[in-house]
Design an enzyme around this catalytic site. Sequence first.
Site: not given
Length: 250
Positions: A38, A103, A137
């Site tokens: 990430e 994300k 994540c």
Amino acid sequence: MKVVGLNLDIIWKNKTENFKLIENELQNVEADLFLLPEMFSTGFCMDASEVSDRNNESLEFLKKISKEKNAAFCGSTPVEQDGNFYNRMYFIKPDGQTSFYDKRHLFSFSGEDKVYTPGKDRVIVEYKEIRFLLQVCYDLRFPVFARNNDDYDAILYVANWPEKRVGAWEHLLKARAIENLSFVFGLNRIGTDGNDLFYQESSHCFFADGKEISQKQGNLVSAELYMEELKDFRKHFQFLNDRDSFSIQL
């Protein structure tokens, strides 16, 4: 398919040096698909106006190295678009074909939700006859968003998940593999970031039964994804047929 992830000690806010570091680390490595962590170009940074790509710097780097190595590349980077900032996960194929996922679940504990804009789309990319669900994540903590509707074969998680909470990272990766009858490859960064958070080596790839199938050498973690094995496993254990039906409001 051979997948290789790079446990990268990301240099804080320095895209040029991170690009050089990635090229050096992968210089003599071969794979079908390479994973980067990430925000691989900057570290997990909330100074979005300072570090975000405005001229596709990270995207152009990924296209370049993908073409050179004749392999797909996947990782996330901060991007500015139309006045908004996104934690954007790119999937680049060797021919330059590009897909991206923004994300969805922003890490409010660090204030990510105050700086970046959440994505709206669930993104699946097919490459060499394997369907990959793209996740970043904190998405790992939200299983509904990743629920397998018979539409993917593997989940790719790229992360900056610190050592103090690494137990949750490792347990949840295995859970996502088991509950979704899929491969799960979770790639974390290593080292210390600009906020003095420490990241231990904790990248893994799990098979659909929760068994670890990755191997580690130096800063590399690799796994072979065999679709016939997954198909046989799903045919024998048809657990997905009993899943609850639902829709997600985005």
